[in-house]
Write a protein that holds these residues in place. Structure first.
Motif, short mmCIF file in Angstrom:
data_model
loop_
_atom_site.label_atom_id
_atom_site.label_comp_id
_atom_site.label_asym_id
_atom_site.label_seq_id
_atom_site.Cartn_x
_atom_site.Cartn_y
_atom_site.Cartn_z
N TYR A 134 -0.34 -3.00 16.88
CA TYR A 134 0.09 -1.67 16.48
C TYR A 134 1.44 -1.72 15.79
N GLY A 135 2.38 -2.48 16.37
CA GLY A 135 3.72 -2.59 15.80
C GLY A 135 3.67 -3.17 14.40
N ILE A 136 2.92 -4.25 14.23
CA ILE A 136 2.82 -4.88 12.91
C ILE A 136 2.19 -3.92 11.92
N TYR A 137 1.11 -3.24 12.35
CA TYR A 137 0.42 -2.32 11.44
C TYR A 137 1.35 -1.20 10.97
N LYS A 138 2.03 -0.59 11.94
CA LYS A 138 2.93 0.53 11.59
C LYS A 138 4.06 0.07 10.68
N PHE A 139 4.57 -1.13 10.97
CA PHE A 139 5.69 -1.64 10.17
C PHE A 139 5.25 -1.94 8.74
N LEU A 140 4.13 -2.67 8.61
CA LEU A 140 3.69 -3.07 7.27
C LEU A 140 3.16 -1.90 6.46
N LYS A 141 2.74 -0.82 7.16
CA LYS A 141 2.23 0.34 6.44
C LYS A 141 3.33 0.97 5.58
N LYS A 142 4.56 0.80 6.03
CA LYS A 142 5.68 1.37 5.29
C LYS A 142 6.02 0.52 4.07
N THR A 143 5.53 -0.70 4.04
CA THR A 143 5.84 -1.59 2.92
C THR A 143 4.70 -1.54 1.89
N LYS A 144 4.78 -2.42 0.90
CA LYS A 144 3.77 -2.41 -0.15
C LYS A 144 2.62 -3.37 0.15
N VAL A 145 2.61 -3.94 1.35
CA VAL A 145 1.54 -4.87 1.72
C VAL A 145 0.18 -4.15 1.63
N PRO A 146 -0.82 -4.75 0.97
CA PRO A 146 -2.13 -4.10 0.84
C PRO A 146 -2.74 -3.83 2.22
N LEU A 147 -3.49 -2.73 2.31
CA LEU A 147 -4.03 -2.29 3.59
C LEU A 147 -4.85 -3.38 4.29
N SER A 148 -5.76 -4.04 3.55
CA SER A 148 -6.61 -5.05 4.19
C SER A 148 -5.78 -6.18 4.78
N PHE A 149 -4.76 -6.60 4.03
CA PHE A 149 -3.94 -7.71 4.51
C PHE A 149 -3.15 -7.28 5.74
N ASN A 150 -2.73 -6.04 5.74
CA ASN A 150 -2.03 -5.50 6.90
C ASN A 150 -2.93 -5.53 8.13
N VAL A 151 -4.18 -5.03 7.98
CA VAL A 151 -5.13 -5.02 9.10
C VAL A 151 -5.39 -6.44 9.57
N PHE A 152 -5.53 -7.36 8.62
CA PHE A 152 -5.77 -8.76 8.96
C PHE A 152 -4.63 -9.33 9.80
N LEU A 153 -3.40 -9.17 9.31
CA LEU A 153 -2.24 -9.72 10.03
C LEU A 153 -2.08 -9.08 11.40
N ALA A 154 -2.22 -7.76 11.44
CA ALA A 154 -2.02 -7.05 12.71
C ALA A 154 -3.01 -7.53 13.76
N SER A 155 -4.29 -7.65 13.39
CA SER A 155 -5.28 -8.02 14.41
C SER A 155 -5.18 -9.51 14.74
N ALA A 156 -4.93 -10.36 13.74
CA ALA A 156 -4.85 -11.80 14.02
C ALA A 156 -3.64 -12.11 14.90
N LEU A 157 -2.49 -11.49 14.60
CA LEU A 157 -1.29 -11.79 15.38
C LEU A 157 -1.36 -11.16 16.78
N GLY A 158 -2.06 -10.03 16.89
CA GLY A 158 -2.26 -9.43 18.22
C GLY A 158 -3.08 -10.36 19.10
N ASP A 159 -4.11 -10.94 18.51
CA ASP A 159 -4.97 -11.91 19.20
C ASP A 159 -4.13 -13.10 19.67
N LEU A 160 -3.32 -13.62 18.77
CA LEU A 160 -2.49 -14.78 19.10
C LEU A 160 -1.47 -14.45 20.19
#
Lengths: 253, 99
Positions: A153-179
């Motif tokens: 959630y933290g990563i998603y909310k943070f990256l949403k404010k940046t120019k990171v594309p939505l899919s890449f944001n979802v990817f990073l947020a879920s992969a890093l949450g898993d890790l």
């Protein structure tokens, strides 16, 4: 002629071979196994998890009572966790582990909601699959259903404010949450079982090499699978994503 | 790239990620990370004995894999039902807009 000892050894080893063939394979849970945390630690993690459960139930009620239509989406997020935690995938380390699937729900409903949904999945696995455990439910909930979702959630909310594309944001947020889940699992085991010579950090290095390294390719898989279902939600259900403030009101992602 | 292609590509990458371990770790047992952790615990603290054991354990590997398959099947049933429901709803809305 066989001596008595040779005969005995032969019979014993035959028994062992037979036993190893007949015995069920070890339970492949990736969470902390039943009874494997000393009582004090098991209790501590339960106490730490309790406020999150309270917060989670409250947040679920608030979200669903406002929009009854969201119940289906909530069931969907729960089911996604259910599927992913049943998939025990091989990893490059030569052992197996499974993804958690909590990132999607955390992005949709926030971390509080997932502390409840994740705990339900863990309870199911502890009761029916001898996977994880009841005494370690607090610790496992803390790693998989509290820290994992908070990270996503933290990563998603943070990256949403940046120019990171939505899919890449979802990817990073879920992969890093898993890790993050398995980093916490390693830490929990290290705290309970510090190495006699190298202490907590020595043990932590050992456990993290078992859990976290195995988890890296699985986290990538989880990230990709989360993007797959998120793509569908984005294509077919933009309205509810906006209601949940997953997407901005205007202009989409 | 449309949705179906994008998702097919992503799923293909997942399949490749699942296959790679078998190629580069030909000799490995692919045991669960948890049973490795059990070994690590007994190395660090040989005296530790689990003080509680599971109330019920699947009696065999077959029963266990059945339960896991059931878990995955129920979950993916719900996931796919919902995705189908969304697609149907979206298609209906689309038809209404241009009669």
């Amino acid at each position: 002629m066989f001596s008595r000892y040779a005969k005995l050894i032969l019979i014993l080893s035959l028994h062992l071979i037979l036993l190893s063939l007949l015995a069920p394979p070890p339970a492949y849970a990736m969470h902390i196994m039943e009874g494997f945390l000393p009582l004090g630690w098991a209790a501590l993690w339960f106490i730490l998890v309790l406020p999150f459960w309270g917060w989670g139930v409250k947040s679920l009620k608030a979200k669903v009572s406002g929009q009854p239509g969201l119940k289906l989406l909530l069931g969907f997020a729960g089911a996604f966790t259910f599927v992913l935690s049943a998939l025990k995938l091989p990893s490059v380390t030569g052992s197996c582990s499974h993804p958690t699937g909590v990132g999607l729900g955390a992005i949709l409903f926030g971390p509080a909601a997932m502390s409840v949904l994740g705990a339900i999945v863990l309870l199911f696995q502890a009761l029916l699959l001898a996977h994880g455990g009841l005494t370690t439910l607090g610790a496992n909930t803390f790693s998989m259903a509290v820290v994992g979702p908070l990270t996503s959630y933290g990563i998603y909310k943070f990256l949403k404010k940046t120019k990171v594309p939505l899919s890449f944001n979802v990817f990073l947020a879920s992969a890093l949450g898993d890790l993050a889940t398995y980093v916490v699992t390693s830490l929990q085991l290290a705290l309970a079982f510090p190495a006699p010579d190298t202490g907590i950090w020595g043990s932590f290095a050992k456990f993290i090499s078992i859990f976290a390294v195995t988890q890296v390719p699985l986290a990538i898989s989880e990230g990709l699978l989360t993007v797959v279902v998120f793509n569908y939600l984005f294509a077919y259900n933009k309205e509810e994503l906006k209601e949940l403030a997953v997407l901005q009101e205007k202009g989409g992602a | 790239m449309n949705l179906a292609w994008k998702n097919t590509l992503l799923l293909l990458i997942v399949i490749v990620l699942v296959i790679i371990p078998f190629v580069i770790q030909k000799e490995a047992e692919f045991a669960g990370a948890d049973s490795l952790a059990e070994e690590a615990i007994s190395e660090v603290n040989p005296e530790y004995k689990p003080w509680f054991s599971a109330l019920w354990e699947p009696p065999s590997g077959e029963v266990e894999s059945f339960l896991f398959a059931a878990q995955a099947a129920i979950g993916s049933g719900v996931v796919c039902y919902y995705l189908g429901y969304l697609k149907g709803r979206k298609d209906r809305e689309g038809n209404r807009e241009r009669p």
